[in-house]
Design an enzyme around this catalytic site. Sequence first.
Site, short mmCIF file in Angstrom:
data_model
loop_
_atom_site.label_atom_id
_atom_site.label_comp_id
_atom_site.label_asym_id
_atom_site.label_seq_id
_atom_site.Cartn_x
_atom_site.Cartn_y
_atom_site.Cartn_z
N GLU A 286 -28.35 -56.97 18.30
CA GLU A 286 -28.94 -56.13 18.41
C GLU A 286 -28.61 -56.28 16.48
O GLU A 286 -27.17 -56.52 15.80
CB GLU A 286 -27.99 -55.00 18.19
CG GLU A 286 -28.40 -53.35 16.99
CD GLU A 286 -26.93 -52.65 17.29
OE1 GLU A 286 -27.14 -50.90 16.67
OE2 GLU A 286 -26.02 -52.41 16.82
N LYS A 350 -34.40 -47.83 19.70
CA LYS A 350 -33.58 -47.20 19.83
C LYS A 350 -34.01 -46.00 19.82
O LYS A 350 -34.32 -45.38 18.34
CB LYS A 350 -31.94 -47.40 19.24
CG LYS A 350 -30.77 -46.45 19.37
CD LYS A 350 -29.57 -47.21 17.98
CE LYS A 350 -28.49 -46.36 18.34
NZ LYS A 350 -27.44 -47.45 17.53
N CYS A 403 -26.72 -50.70 21.26
CA CYS A 403 -25.59 -49.91 21.33
C CYS A 403 -25.07 -49.16 21.88
O CYS A 403 -24.83 -49.66 23.17
CB CYS A 403 -25.64 -49.87 19.50
SG CYS A 403 -23.50 -50.13 18.65
#
Length: 527
Positions: A286, A350, A403
Amino acid sequence: MERLAGKVILLWGWRRTLVALLAGAFAALSQPPFDFFAVCFVSFPILVWVIDGAAEQPGEGVLRRILRPFPIGWWFGFGYFVAGIWWTGNALLVEAELFAWAVPFAVLGLPAVLGIFYGLAVVIARLFWSDGLARIAALAFGFGVAEWVRGIAFTGFPWNAVGQAAMPAPVLMQSVGIVGMIGMNALAVFVFAMPALLASPRGRRTGFALAALMAALHAGYGFWRLNTAPTDPETLINVRLVQPSIDQAEKWDSTVRDRIFRTYLDLSARPPADGQEQPDLIVWPETSVPFFLAERPDALTAFGELVQDGQSLFVGAVRIEGYGSQANTRYYNSVVAINDSGEIVDAVDKIHLVPFGEYLPLADVLGRLGLTQIVQSVSAFSAGSERHPITTASGARVLPFICYEIIFPGIAGYGDADADLILNVTNDAWFGDTPGPYQHFRQAQIRAVEAGRPLARAANNGISGVVDAYGQVIDAFSVDAVGVLDVAVPRQSISSPVNPHLTGVVLVVLLGLWSGLVSLNVGRRSD
């Protein structure tokens, strides 16, 4: 046992509070990296006895009777989450000069909020409370509902769900493909709380028989599923996971960005180890690119030199829309796919952003109070609108999650994932060598079992690794390891025989109906 139960039931005031707090904190040992699930056979019976002692008082109003048990559940939850996720405060010490003052709010404030859901669990349970076995069903029903709400309320935060305590190893993870996390949360509490019946003969034999049957089915199904799995599946794709363990304090330091980028390039270009195939897919974690790609065309040139014919490179990067116009600029935490010509061919943004980490909730109000988000690399992130698989040059369909998106139950489907491989890129450097990275990895394992697909995970400083569709670790790096992990990912696509989400809901409803009917019948007899 009856004497112990009697003493717990008769506790009052601060002694009752302390016992509930310690019982919750003790239960946290059931989560990674400890995985000592046996503690739950102590914590949950104590919780049952403490609730037994929260008897209604003569002349109390309806609202008071309903809310009386709430503090018991809240203190239990507060202890559980303080002991289980204290490591969140470590993220605030990365930039200690700015955020050290907020450590108590992370270590105590977040558990205080999450404790509300366990307070809700006990309130729900107490509404259907009776005696004997039915009250165990009521507690399981309450936690089943509360954990479901915790996963969706205010964008959700289902970290360390109680059901995970019943899944410390892959052989015990397989049931989640039948009953989902909703069912696992309720059934785990039902079994863990059963020793409370040792202090009351009513329903003891039936309860222990049910608990033994559930435990046998849970373990037996896992053994059967793993023993009947194909032993030598063909390779889906050869993946190289890059773990550089970049110091979080340096990550966005403009003076070392080129060095960091060169570290990634050098690690990615290493020749395969003896016996390993050339990777088809190289994955960086990430936000691994330490600058905006729009500002660095030379980075795309470097990518083109790195990626060989037939390879793909997936990197975590900050993607920008509306670049050049500050008022309209939007930043996305993304996985960017790059082909062997150094061209960006696809990206996934995301969707589940971290409150206070990637954006500031109620920014207008909280901003006036001087509060800011923790991540200071860029402005607040915007949430992506949709998720889709990215097809690699070799033809594999990879579904990325960034994440903590991977902690949400069912997010990749239940045996029907629209992809060949689940990918999780993350940066757990925020949390150092604490329980955080181990808990995060465990939840990724469970998502692989739910989805019925293998999962690859690239983390800045661990835990990077690959697990198969049964949650078994094929290979992994430890926290703080530096290097590349080359893994042949097996081709696996496992469908669930039922709809686990629906099965879990039905189980929770049945527990609620059972406890409710018994409670109603007891109430009629007492009248």
